[in-house]
Write a protein that holds these residues in place. Structure first.
Motif, PDB file in Angstrom:
ATOM      1  N   LEU A  10      41.893  72.887  57.556  1.00 53.75           N
ATOM      2  CA  LEU A  10      42.374  71.364  58.038  1.00 53.75           C
ATOM      3  C   LEU A  10      43.582  71.126  57.248  1.00 53.75           C
ATOM      4  CD1 LEU A  10      38.934  68.984  57.677  1.00 53.75           C
ATOM      5  CD2 LEU A  10      41.143  68.927  59.365  1.00 53.75           C
ATOM      6  N   GLN A  11      43.707  71.316  55.748  1.00 51.53           N
ATOM      7  CA  GLN A  11      44.821  71.335  55.330  1.00 51.53           C
ATOM      8  C   GLN A  11      45.966  72.016  55.811  1.00 51.53           C
ATOM      9  OE1 GLN A  11      45.649  68.895  53.311  1.00 51.53           O
ATOM     10  NE2 GLN A  11      44.064  68.528  51.703  1.00 51.53           N
ATOM     11  N   ALA A  12      45.715  73.181  56.370  1.00 54.32           N
ATOM     12  CA  ALA A  12      47.041  73.909  56.635  1.00 54.32           C
ATOM     13  C   ALA A  12      47.331  73.856  58.185  1.00 54.32           C
ATOM     14  CB  ALA A  12      46.462  75.443  56.849  1.00 54.32           C
ATOM     15  N   SER A  13      46.255  73.103  58.826  1.00 56.00           N
ATOM     16  CA  SER A  13      46.531  72.396  60.241  1.00 56.00           C
ATOM     17  C   SER A  13      47.160  71.174  60.570  1.00 56.00           C
ATOM     18  CB  SER A  13      45.208  72.737  61.061  1.00 56.00           C
ATOM     19  OG  SER A  13      44.457  71.518  60.840  1.00 56.00           O
ATOM     20  N   ILE A  14      46.855  70.239  59.365  1.00 55.35           N
ATOM     21  CA  ILE A  14      47.663  69.050  59.658  1.00 55.35           C
ATOM     22  C   ILE A  14      49.035  68.755  59.130  1.00 55.35           C
ATOM     23  CG2 ILE A  14      45.449  67.707  59.655  1.00 55.35           C
ATOM     24  CD1 ILE A  14      46.076  66.937  56.644  1.00 55.35           C
ATOM     25  N   PRO A  15      50.108  68.047  59.983  1.00 52.40           N
ATOM     26  CA  PRO A  15      51.384  68.297  59.674  1.00 52.40           C
ATOM     27  C   PRO A  15      51.583  67.482  58.234  1.00 52.40           C
ATOM     28  CG  PRO A  15      50.747  66.838  61.806  1.00 52.40           C
ATOM     29  CD  PRO A  15      49.839  67.368  61.158  1.00 52.40           C
ATOM     30  N   GLU A  16      52.835  68.036  57.861  1.00 52.49           N
ATOM     31  CA  GLU A  16      53.308  67.496  56.714  1.00 52.49           C
ATOM     32  C   GLU A  16      53.477  65.889  56.781  1.00 52.49           C
ATOM     33  OE1 GLU A  16      56.630  69.708  55.036  1.00 52.49           O
ATOM     34  OE2 GLU A  16      57.021  67.799  53.946  1.00 52.49           O
ATOM     35  N   GLY A  17      52.997  64.949  55.796  1.00 48.15           N
ATOM     36  CA  GLY A  17      53.060  63.566  55.957  1.00 48.15           C
ATOM     37  C   GLY A  17      51.741  63.072  56.320  1.00 48.15           C
ATOM     38  N   VAL A  18      50.929  63.844  56.544  1.00 51.44           N
ATOM     39  CA  VAL A  18      49.662  63.444  57.015  1.00 51.44           C
ATOM     40  C   VAL A  18      48.483  63.539  55.932  1.00 51.44           C
ATOM     41  CG1 VAL A  18      47.616  63.299  58.515  1.00 51.44           C
ATOM     42  CG2 VAL A  18      49.788  63.444  59.391  1.00 51.44           C
ATOM     43  N   MET A 195      39.192  60.327  62.867  1.00 49.31           N
ATOM     44  CA  MET A 195      37.929  60.939  62.250  1.00 49.31           C
ATOM     45  C   MET A 195      37.494  62.461  62.740  1.00 49.31           C
ATOM     46  SD  MET A 195      35.723  57.255  62.600  1.00 49.31           S
ATOM     47  CE  MET A 195      34.327  58.172  62.339  1.00 49.31           C
ATOM     48  N   SER A 196      36.533  62.932  62.403  1.00 50.64           N
ATOM     49  CA  SER A 196      35.994  64.174  62.719  1.00 50.64           C
ATOM     50  C   SER A 196      36.490  64.500  64.230  1.00 50.64           C
ATOM     51  CB  SER A 196      34.818  64.814  62.243  1.00 50.64           C
ATOM     52  OG  SER A 196      34.828  65.005  60.936  1.00 50.64           O
ATOM     53  N   HIS A 197      35.846  63.904  64.979  1.00 46.67           N
ATOM     54  CA  HIS A 197      36.068  63.832  66.648  1.00 46.67           C
ATOM     55  C   HIS A 197      37.124  63.681  67.157  1.00 46.67           C
ATOM     56  CE1 HIS A 197      34.758  59.912  66.864  1.00 46.67           C
ATOM     57  NE2 HIS A 197      35.074  59.798  68.003  1.00 46.67           N
ATOM     58  N   ASP A 198      38.242  63.147  66.402  1.00 47.33           N
ATOM     59  CA  ASP A 198      39.216  62.422  67.156  1.00 47.33           C
ATOM     60  C   ASP A 198      40.678  62.448  66.193  1.00 47.33           C
ATOM     61  OD1 ASP A 198      38.968  60.115  65.358  1.00 47.33           O
ATOM     62  OD2 ASP A 198      38.341  58.771  67.160  1.00 47.33           O
ATOM     63  N   TYR A 199      40.499  63.258  65.118  1.00 48.65           N
ATOM     64  CA  TYR A 199      41.872  63.245  64.312  1.00 48.65           C
ATOM     65  C   TYR A 199      43.056  63.786  64.871  1.00 48.65           C
ATOM     66  CZ  TYR A 199      41.147  68.077  62.947  1.00 48.65           C
ATOM     67  OH  TYR A 199      40.906  69.409  62.806  1.00 48.65           O
ATOM     68  N   LYS A 200      42.598  64.904  65.816  1.00 46.28           N
ATOM     69  CA  LYS A 200      43.818  65.644  66.461  1.00 46.28           C
ATOM     70  C   LYS A 200      44.519  64.565  67.305  1.00 46.28           C
ATOM     71  CE  LYS A 200      42.079  70.182  66.045  1.00 46.28           C
ATOM     72  NZ  LYS A 200      40.886  71.006  66.784  1.00 46.28           N
ATOM     73  N   LEU A 201      43.604  63.757  68.214  1.00 46.36           N
ATOM     74  CA  LEU A 201      44.549  62.749  69.012  1.00 46.36           C
ATOM     75  C   LEU A 201      45.275  61.776  68.113  1.00 46.36           C
ATOM     76  CD1 LEU A 201      41.334  62.162  71.275  1.00 46.36           C
ATOM     77  CD2 LEU A 201      43.152  63.703  71.794  1.00 46.36           C
ATOM     78  N   ALA A 202      44.635  61.250  67.079  1.00 43.30           N
ATOM     79  CA  ALA A 202      45.140  60.249  66.256  1.00 43.30           C
ATOM     80  C   ALA A 202      46.540  60.880  65.572  1.00 43.30           C
ATOM     81  CB  ALA A 202      44.221  59.983  64.857  1.00 43.30           C
ATOM     82  N   ILE A 203      46.488  61.907  65.149  1.00 42.29           N
ATOM     83  CA  ILE A 203      47.877  62.611  64.753  1.00 42.29           C
ATOM     84  C   ILE A 203      48.901  62.619  65.797  1.00 42.29           C
ATOM     85  CG2 ILE A 203      48.838  64.703  63.795  1.00 42.29           C
ATOM     86  CD1 ILE A 203      46.366  65.101  62.283  1.00 42.29           C
ATOM     87  N   ALA A 204      48.345  63.063  66.930  1.00 38.18           N
ATOM     88  CA  ALA A 204      49.421  62.904  68.135  1.00 38.18           C
ATOM     89  C   ALA A 204      49.960  61.454  68.241  1.00 38.18           C
ATOM     90  CB  ALA A 204      48.707  63.624  69.393  1.00 38.18           C
ATOM     91  N   GLU A 205      49.075  60.501  68.206  1.00 34.71           N
ATOM     92  CA  GLU A 205      49.439  59.268  68.302  1.00 34.71           C
ATOM     93  C   GLU A 205      50.109  58.493  66.888  1.00 34.71           C
ATOM     94  OE1 GLU A 205      49.792  57.715  71.133  1.00 34.71           O
ATOM     95  OE2 GLU A 205      48.600  59.303  72.294  1.00 34.71           O
ATOM     96  N   GLY A 206      50.270  59.385  66.154  1.00 38.82           N
ATOM     97  CA  GLY A 206      51.228  58.834  64.782  1.00 38.82           C
ATOM     98  C   GLY A 206      50.361  58.260  63.643  1.00 38.82           C
ATOM     99  N   SER A 207      49.146  58.964  63.625  1.00 45.46           N
ATOM    100  CA  SER A 207      48.332  58.733  62.250  1.00 45.46           C
ATOM    101  C   SER A 207      49.091  59.325  61.001  1.00 45.46           C
ATOM    102  CB  SER A 207      47.010  59.505  62.302  1.00 45.46           C
ATOM    103  OG  SER A 207      46.184  59.279  61.071  1.00 45.46           O
TER     104      SER A 207
END
Ligand code: PLP
Length: 222
Positions: A10-18, A195-207
């Motif tokens: 997870l740490q490796a896959s999420i963008p910097e700043g998240v 959250m687990s099932h939607d965090y990728k969508l959330a990051i795409a929307e600016g989380s």
């Protein structure tokens, strides 16, 4: 997959700043220790009592985030150490956090929880209630809280279009609030969503903060 490899992936896959908040509620201390050993330092819990027990035994360099509905009478128990409270949903709760933070000579970071889902089971302020709170001037009087952003939970659904739409609305609202009330406050920068099932969508929307439990620790047994 182990807790440790889940964390690392997870740490490796999420963008910097998240920021990854590892939601450890209902899991035993051993599970948190494994996550800690993998480098995780930000943990989220949603019950004051459970949080207190874990905080006592876990290392002191952990940032503890409170992510669930918080009753005013529980604030004093977590005020000595809590790093961020994601779930401010009333003026009364905000004032209580300020009061208890002052007693311990601390500043507690908080997020205003906004109701974005099409469900009636979730807590949070409506957009209108949030504006009312901001207009009331109360926040300026609360010297021991730092309002750092907004938090929201999307509807629990498989409909990704709907989830993205709800996250996008929160992001738009965040921008409006930032421009109108916090334009010269750099620390107002967090959008806690996903959250687990939607965090990728959330990051795409600016989380900027995702709260992930079961994808790290496995299913919870209540
Ligand atoms: C439990 C919880 C999470 C984590 O949920 P998962 O689906 O296990 O990732 C995130 N946010 C809040 C507010 C929660 O209560």
């Amino acid at each position: 997959m182990s807790i440790s490899s889940n964390i690392k992936q997870l740490q490796a896959s999420i963008p910097e700043g998240v920021t990854l908040v590892a939601v450890s509620k209902f899991h035993p201390v051993e599970a948190l220790q494994e996550a800690y050993a993998a480098g995780q330092r930000v943990f989220g819990e949603n019950k004051a009592q459970e949080l207190l027990l874990k905080q006592e035994v876990m290392p002191k360099d952990i940032q503890w985030h409170f992510i669930g509905h918080l009753q005013s009478n529980k604030v004093k128990t977590i005020a000595p150490f809590i790093h961020t409270i994601h779930s401010i949903d009333s003026a009364k709760l905000l004032q209580e956090v300020d009061k208890q933070a002052a007693r311990f000579n601390r500043t507690i970071r908080v997020l205003l929880q906004i109701y974005i889902a099409r469900e009636d089971t979730k807590f949070g302020l409506s957009f209108e209630e949030c504006i009312e709170l901001l207009e009331s001037g109360l926040i300026a009087d609360c010297k021991h809280v730092e309002v750092c952003g907004l938090m929201g939970m999307a509807t629990n659904t498989d409909n990704e279009t709907q989830i993205c739409d709800e996250f996008a609305k929160l992001n738009t609202f965040f921008k409006t609030v930032k421009a109108s009330y916090f334009s010269n406050q750099d620390s107002f920068r967090e959008i806690s969503m996903g959250m687990s099932h939607d965090y990728k969508l959330a990051i795409a929307e600016g989380s900027t903060m995702i709260r992930v439990g079961s994808s790290i620790f496995g299913e919870r047994s209540y």
